[in-house]
Scaffold this motif. Structure first.
Motif, PDB file in Angstrom:
ATOM      1  N   ASP A   1       0.836  -1.207   0.000  1.00 46.15           N
ATOM      2  CA  ASP A   1       0.000   0.000   0.000  1.00 46.15           C
ATOM      3  C   ASP A   1       0.867   1.252   0.000  1.00 46.15           C
ATOM      4  OD1 ASP A   1      -2.315  -1.349  -0.102  1.00 46.15           O
ATOM      5  OD2 ASP A   1      -2.741  -1.248   2.062  1.00 46.15           O
ATOM      6  N   PHE A   2       1.899   1.198   0.835  1.00 47.91           N
ATOM      7  CA  PHE A   2       2.759   2.369   0.940  1.00 47.91           C
ATOM      8  C   PHE A   2       3.449   2.672  -0.389  1.00 47.91           C
ATOM      9  CE2 PHE A   2       6.981   4.135   1.411  1.00 47.91           C
ATOM     10  CZ  PHE A   2       6.674   5.336   2.011  1.00 47.91           C
ATOM     11  N   VAL A   3       3.981   1.634  -1.008  1.00 45.22           N
ATOM     12  CA  VAL A   3       4.704   1.840  -2.275  1.00 45.22           C
ATOM     13  C   VAL A   3       3.755   2.377  -3.342  1.00 45.22           C
ATOM     14  CG1 VAL A   3       5.990   0.693  -4.117  1.00 45.22           C
ATOM     15  CG2 VAL A   3       6.459   0.121  -1.743  1.00 45.22           C
ATOM     16  N   LYS A   4       2.537   1.853  -3.362  1.00 46.48           N
ATOM     17  CA  LYS A   4       1.558   2.310  -4.340  1.00 46.48           C
ATOM     18  C   LYS A   4       1.277   3.810  -4.133  1.00 46.48           C
ATOM     19  CE  LYS A   4      -1.612  -0.849  -4.900  1.00 46.48           C
ATOM     20  NZ  LYS A   4      -2.896  -1.557  -4.663  1.00 46.48           N
ATOM     21  N   ASP A   5       1.045   4.183  -2.874  1.00 54.34           N
ATOM     22  CA  ASP A   5       0.779   5.594  -2.551  1.00 54.34           C
ATOM     23  C   ASP A   5       1.935   6.482  -2.966  1.00 54.34           C
ATOM     24  OD1 ASP A   5      -1.623   5.108  -1.546  1.00 54.34           O
ATOM     25  OD2 ASP A   5      -1.131   5.513   0.571  1.00 54.34           O
ATOM     26  N   LEU A   6       3.110   6.036  -2.627  1.00 52.74           N
ATOM     27  CA  LEU A   6       4.306   6.828  -2.894  1.00 52.74           C
ATOM     28  C   LEU A   6       4.423   7.093  -4.385  1.00 52.74           C
ATOM     29  CD1 LEU A   6       7.066   7.725  -1.463  1.00 52.74           C
ATOM     30  CD2 LEU A   6       7.997   5.707  -2.563  1.00 52.74           C
ATOM     31  N   ASN A   7       4.176   6.055  -5.165  1.00 52.93           N
ATOM     32  CA  ASN A   7       4.285   6.154  -6.605  1.00 52.93           C
ATOM     33  C   ASN A   7       3.184   7.045  -7.186  1.00 52.93           C
ATOM     34  OD1 ASN A   7       3.191   4.480  -9.329  1.00 52.93           O
ATOM     35  ND2 ASN A   7       5.317   5.149  -9.325  1.00 52.93           N
ATOM     36  N   ARG A   8       1.960   6.834  -6.738  1.00 49.04           N
ATOM     37  CA  ARG A   8       0.838   7.571  -7.324  1.00 49.04           C
ATOM     38  C   ARG A   8       0.815   9.004  -6.855  1.00 49.04           C
ATOM     39  NH1 ARG A   8      -3.087   2.745  -7.596  1.00 49.04           N
ATOM     40  NH2 ARG A   8      -1.907   1.615  -9.179  1.00 49.04           N
ATOM     41  N   ALA A   9       0.918   9.190  -5.505  1.00 45.92           N
ATOM     42  CA  ALA A   9       0.722  10.530  -4.956  1.00 45.92           C
ATOM     43  C   ALA A   9       1.956  11.406  -5.138  1.00 45.92           C
ATOM     44  CB  ALA A   9       0.345  10.431  -3.479  1.00 45.92           C
ATOM     45  N   GLU A  10       3.123  10.826  -5.038  1.00 46.96           N
ATOM     46  CA  GLU A  10       4.310  11.671  -5.066  1.00 46.96           C
ATOM     47  C   GLU A  10       5.105  11.544  -6.359  1.00 46.96           C
ATOM     48  OE1 GLU A  10       6.101  12.153  -1.418  1.00 46.96           O
ATOM     49  OE2 GLU A  10       4.243  11.652  -0.372  1.00 46.96           O
ATOM     50  N   GLY A  11       4.674  10.639  -7.213  1.00 43.85           N
ATOM     51  CA  GLY A  11       5.334  10.535  -8.520  1.00 43.85           C
ATOM     52  C   GLY A  11       6.744   9.974  -8.478  1.00 43.85           C
ATOM     53  N   VAL A  12       7.082   9.263  -7.394  1.00 43.33           N
ATOM     54  CA  VAL A  12       8.409   8.664  -7.324  1.00 43.33           C
ATOM     55  C   VAL A  12       8.448   7.446  -8.258  1.00 43.33           C
ATOM     56  CG1 VAL A  12      10.066   7.474  -5.833  1.00 43.33           C
ATOM     57  CG2 VAL A  12       8.757   9.408  -4.948  1.00 43.33           C
ATOM     58  N   THR A  13       9.465   7.393  -9.097  1.00 43.00           N
ATOM     59  CA  THR A  13       9.640   6.237  -9.976  1.00 43.00           C
ATOM     60  C   THR A  13      10.105   5.063  -9.118  1.00 43.00           C
ATOM     61  OG1 THR A  13      10.395   7.793 -11.652  1.00 43.00           O
ATOM     62  CG2 THR A  13      10.796   5.455 -12.077  1.00 43.00           C
ATOM     63  N   VAL A  14       9.487   3.898  -9.318  1.00 44.48           N
ATOM     64  CA  VAL A  14       9.864   2.748  -8.491  1.00 44.48           C
ATOM     65  C   VAL A  14      10.292   1.580  -9.387  1.00 44.48           C
ATOM     66  CG1 VAL A  14       9.080   1.068  -6.779  1.00 44.48           C
ATOM     67  CG2 VAL A  14       8.233   3.413  -6.674  1.00 44.48           C
ATOM     68  N   ILE A  15      11.421   0.989  -9.064  1.00 45.64           N
ATOM     69  CA  ILE A  15      11.834  -0.246  -9.740  1.00 45.64           C
ATOM     70  C   ILE A  15      11.905  -1.332  -8.682  1.00 45.64           C
ATOM     71  CG2 ILE A  15      13.670  -1.411 -11.014  1.00 45.64           C
ATOM     72  CD1 ILE A  15      14.304   1.152 -12.368  1.00 45.64           C
ATOM     73  N   LEU A  16      11.107  -2.368  -8.880  1.00 42.40           N
ATOM     74  CA  LEU A  16      10.935  -3.380  -7.854  1.00 42.40           C
ATOM     75  C   LEU A  16      11.371  -4.737  -8.376  1.00 42.40           C
ATOM     76  CD1 LEU A  16       9.158  -4.406  -5.263  1.00 42.40           C
ATOM     77  CD2 LEU A  16       7.365  -4.697  -6.962  1.00 42.40           C
ATOM     78  N   THR A  17      12.265  -5.405  -7.654  1.00 38.59           N
ATOM     79  CA  THR A  17      12.545  -6.792  -8.013  1.00 38.59           C
ATOM     80  C   THR A  17      11.984  -7.674  -6.918  1.00 38.59           C
ATOM     81  OG1 THR A  17      14.593  -7.260  -6.821  1.00 38.59           O
ATOM     82  CG2 THR A  17      14.795  -6.027  -8.867  1.00 38.59           C
ATOM     83  N   THR A  18      11.453  -8.800  -7.313  1.00 37.79           N
ATOM     84  CA  THR A  18      10.831  -9.670  -6.320  1.00 37.79           C
ATOM     85  C   THR A  18      10.672 -11.068  -6.877  1.00 37.79           C
ATOM     86  OG1 THR A  18       8.893  -9.928  -4.904  1.00 37.79           O
ATOM     87  CG2 THR A  18       8.506  -9.088  -7.102  1.00 37.79           C
ATOM     88  N   HIS A  19      10.462 -12.015  -5.970  1.00 37.16           N
ATOM     89  CA  HIS A  19      10.081 -13.368  -6.394  1.00 37.16           C
ATOM     90  C   HIS A  19       8.629 -13.612  -6.063  1.00 37.16           C
ATOM     91  CE1 HIS A  19      13.868 -14.915  -7.767  1.00 37.16           C
ATOM     92  NE2 HIS A  19      14.464 -14.349  -6.742  1.00 37.16           N
ATOM     93  N   ASP A  20       7.995 -12.597  -5.473  1.00 29.51           N
ATOM     94  CA  ASP A  20       6.617 -12.760  -5.039  1.00 29.51           C
ATOM     95  C   ASP A  20       5.685 -12.182  -6.107  1.00 29.51           C
ATOM     96  OD1 ASP A  20       4.130 -12.565  -3.880  1.00 29.51           O
ATOM     97  OD2 ASP A  20       4.952 -12.244  -1.872  1.00 29.51           O
ATOM     98  N   MET A  21       4.981 -13.076  -6.807  1.00 24.83           N
ATOM     99  CA  MET A  21       4.090 -12.639  -7.874  1.00 24.83           C
ATOM    100  C   MET A  21       3.014 -11.694  -7.376  1.00 24.83           C
ATOM    101  SD  MET A  21       4.820 -13.179 -10.786  1.00 24.83           S
ATOM    102  CE  MET A  21       3.722 -13.428 -12.158  1.00 24.83           C
ATOM    103  N   HIS A  22       2.654 -11.851  -6.100  1.00 21.75           N
ATOM    104  CA  HIS A  22       1.594 -10.992  -5.577  1.00 21.75           C
ATOM    105  C   HIS A  22       2.073  -9.549  -5.442  1.00 21.75           C
ATOM    106  CE1 HIS A  22      -0.800 -14.506  -5.136  1.00 21.75           C
ATOM    107  NE2 HIS A  22       0.141 -15.098  -4.403  1.00 21.75           N
ATOM    108  N   ASP A  23       3.358  -9.372  -5.171  1.00 22.12           N
ATOM    109  CA  ASP A  23       3.923  -8.010  -5.163  1.00 22.12           C
ATOM    110  C   ASP A  23       3.707  -7.373  -6.526  1.00 22.12           C
ATOM    111  OD1 ASP A  23       4.885  -8.361  -2.640  1.00 22.12           O
ATOM    112  OD2 ASP A  23       6.990  -8.636  -3.222  1.00 22.12           O
TER     113      ASP A  23
END
Lengths: 330, 266
Positions: free
Chosen positions: A197-219
């Motif tokens: 939730d936090f990452v989504k907010d940060l990206n949408r509300a503040e326009g921070v570009t996010v690059i995420l690596t993960t093994h969790d498909m749900h992420d």
């Protein structure tokens, strides 16, 4: 212009080849034989400001290599890369002042220090102006709900608490790009959800570009509108999450525990993937057959103990993707 | 916050962390103190037996010993972090984190591990200095004390450079620490005696290659009124500057190390 521009990026490592045994080790002292390993070959993509990119692939696929190059701590063997108009490894100091990096398995806070003191140290490291720091810190503390943790030393925090503090720490200098390397690894379900939730907010509300690596498909499912799949150092796929899911996750699983031994079970719209005693795993395409129809049909015809619907695991997805794209794991 | 201020911030943090474990601190402080004071006792025993070595008295050697110990203790305290480049940063991958911060990597490495326990060695050095002064009863003016302080500064710079070079080796190999230790600890041990008691090749090594002789021996010999052959007083006064020049060389090699690290990523 795109914020991140990557063109034909390649990286090969030279590793020492050594013959086995003591004799081999001794020979290695005099004749150093090396061989080249291609960690990344010819990767190109670009990213606009404010995008949220999921970066997936199995271990050793080249994810970390790419992240390291983008963050300026690794030089590629060839190819071009510009972030905000800078070549990361050429102008490393200026570059890293504008990015935030979170490693799920490593900390950037000080082990014995209360969190707030680590934050203040980072303020001085990044030369953040005092008033601005106060505002950013207060907002992050509120969003990540870490106010009660600020006076506790890092070593006394749980993994979930620690990760929230890590993320705040990576954002104290208001970076324009945030790299998250397996941020949910080892977290419990509640912490994972809060973090997403936090990452989504940060990206949408503040326009921070996010690059995420993960093994969790749900992420990926929860966050990324765009996904890059990398395998054997090559870019296999760069598309929206939806279109990738339809191609790869198009198939879902239905696992049925039957009450009695059933022989040949024919279920319309599903095929048998595996069977283990009275448990049978069916595969079906949710676009053609709805799960509830399938379940109703099976329950009507047979005596059933339990039924559950499953997505294939990310490893399976990636493996299938490899087969689809003819990439063979070395 | 400028680099210097940030360094002190780091050190304050490091000291606080070490004080969380007071027993460990006391033990290591006293072991540093006692081991080095016993070493100094050894020098006294040697002179008690032979009277003097190559024309140097115990009191004079005590001054060399003190200046070298003080310089080394300061350097060791400020730059112990370089010892941990291999095990704590390269092997674990934590060096990536250092590079991800917009600050000098050498500053971060040294700041994060301030060796408070080297105060034990410093106290021993100061004790040796007190013994030397007590025995020599010199009629020095301000100039002599300033020259000694200048020698300590040059010597400390030199030892910091050696530690830095030792740290930089870790970028290429994680096994080289023992070899490199012979330079730093060996250098200190060599500098605790006047250089002219050694054989010619070693004297040259210590003057031109690793200029410990320049930073410590020439100025201290001048203060003691022993002209080193071929070294006019003005040169002996300037000589400790080589310690700072050596620091410049070490910093350049450090940058090469970083470049190598960012090319191999491991």
């Amino acid at each position: 212009m795109a914020q991140i521009q990557v063109e034909n990026l390649s990286k090969s490592y030279r590793i020492a080849a050594r013959d086995p045994g003591l004799a081999g080790a001794v020979r290695g002292l005099f004749h150093r034989r090396t061989r080249e390993i291609a960690a990344l070959s010819d990767v190109s993509f670009s990213l606009e400001r404010g995008e949220l990119l999921g970066f997936i692939g199995p271990n050793g696929a080249g994810k970390s290599t790419t992240i390291k190059i983008l963050s300026g701590i690794l030089r590629p063997s060839s190819g071009r890369c510009e972030v905000d108009g800078r070549v990361p490894w050429e102008q490393r100091i200026a570059h890293v002042a504008r990015i935030g990096v979170v490693f799920g398995q490593r900390t950037q806070l000080w082990w014995d220090l209360p969190i707030i003191e680590s934050f203040e140290l980072l303020r001085d490291i990044y030369r953040v102006d005092g008033a601005k720091f106060g505002r950013t810190k207060d907002r992050l503390v509120e969003m990540l709900k870490i106010a009660p943790l600020l006076d506790t030393p890092l070593r006394q925090l749980s993994l979930g608490q620690r990760m929230r503090c890590e993320i705040a720490a990576a954002l104290l200098h208001s970076p324009s790009i945030l790299f998250l390397d397996e941020p949910t690894i080892g977290l419990d379900a509640v912490s994972k959800l809060a973090l997403r939730d936090f990452v989504k907010d940060l990206n949408r509300a503040e326009g921070v570009t996010v690059i995420l690596t993960t093994h969790d498909m749900h992420d990926i499912e929860a966050l990324a509108r765009r996904v890059i799949i990398i395998g054997n150092g090559r870019l296999l796929r760069d598309s929206s999450f939806e279109s990738m899911r339809n191609e790869v996750l198009g198939e879902r699983r239905l696992i049925v525990d039957f009450a009695t031994d059933v022989g040949e079970v024919a279920v319309e719209g599903a095929s048998i993937r595996a069977r283990d005693g009275r448990t049978i795993e069916f595969a079906f395409d949710p676009a053609r057959t709805a799960a509830h129809t399938l379940i109703a049909n099976i329950a009507r015809a047979h005596d059933v103990v339990d039924i559950r619907v499953d997505d294939p695991k990310i490893e399976e997805v990636i493996a299938r993707f490899y087969t689809l794209h003819g990439a063979v794991e070395s | 916050m400028n680099g210097f201020a940030l360094y002190w911030r780091f050190i304050a943090v490091s000291v606080r962390s070490q004080m969380l474990y007071p027993t460990a601190f006391v033990l290591r402080f006293s072991s540093q103190f006692f081991v080095t004071i016993i070493e100094f006792g050894g020098v006294w025993v040697l002179f008690a037996r032979f009277g003097h070595v190559r024309g140097w008295t115990f009191a004079q050697v005590a001054l060399f010993y003190a200046i070298a110990s003080i310089a080394f203790a300061i350097a060791d305290g400020l730059s112990r972090g370089f010892d941990t480049v291999g095990p704590l940063f390269i092997k674990t991958g934590n060096f990536d984190r250092i590079l991800l911060r917009p600050r000098s990597s050498a500053l971060q490495i040294t700041g994060q591990d301030f060796a408070l326990t080297s105060a034990g060695r410093l106290v021993q050095g100061l004790a040796a200095f007190a013994v030397a002064i007590d025995l020599l009863k010199p009629d020095w003016g301000v100039a002599e004390f300033m020259l000694l302080a200048w020698a300590v500064a040059g010597g400390a710079s030199l030892f910091i450079s050696l530690k830095m070079l030792e740290g930089v080796l870790a970028f290429w190999t994680t096994e080289a620490l023992e070899v490199a230790n012979t330079l730093t600890y060996g250098g200190e041990a060599a500098a605790q005696y006047p250089l002219d008691i050694y054989t010619a090749w070693f004297r040259k090594l210590m003057t031109y290659f690793v200029p410990i002789g320049c930073s410590l021996y020439f100025p201290v010999a001048l203060v003691l009124g022993h002209d080193a052959p071929g070294v006019p007083p003005w040169l002996a006064v300037l000589a400790p500057a080589t310690g700072f020049a050596f620091l410049g060389v070490a910093a350049a090699v450090w940058r090469l190390g970083i470049r190598y690290y960012t090319s191999t990523g491991s």
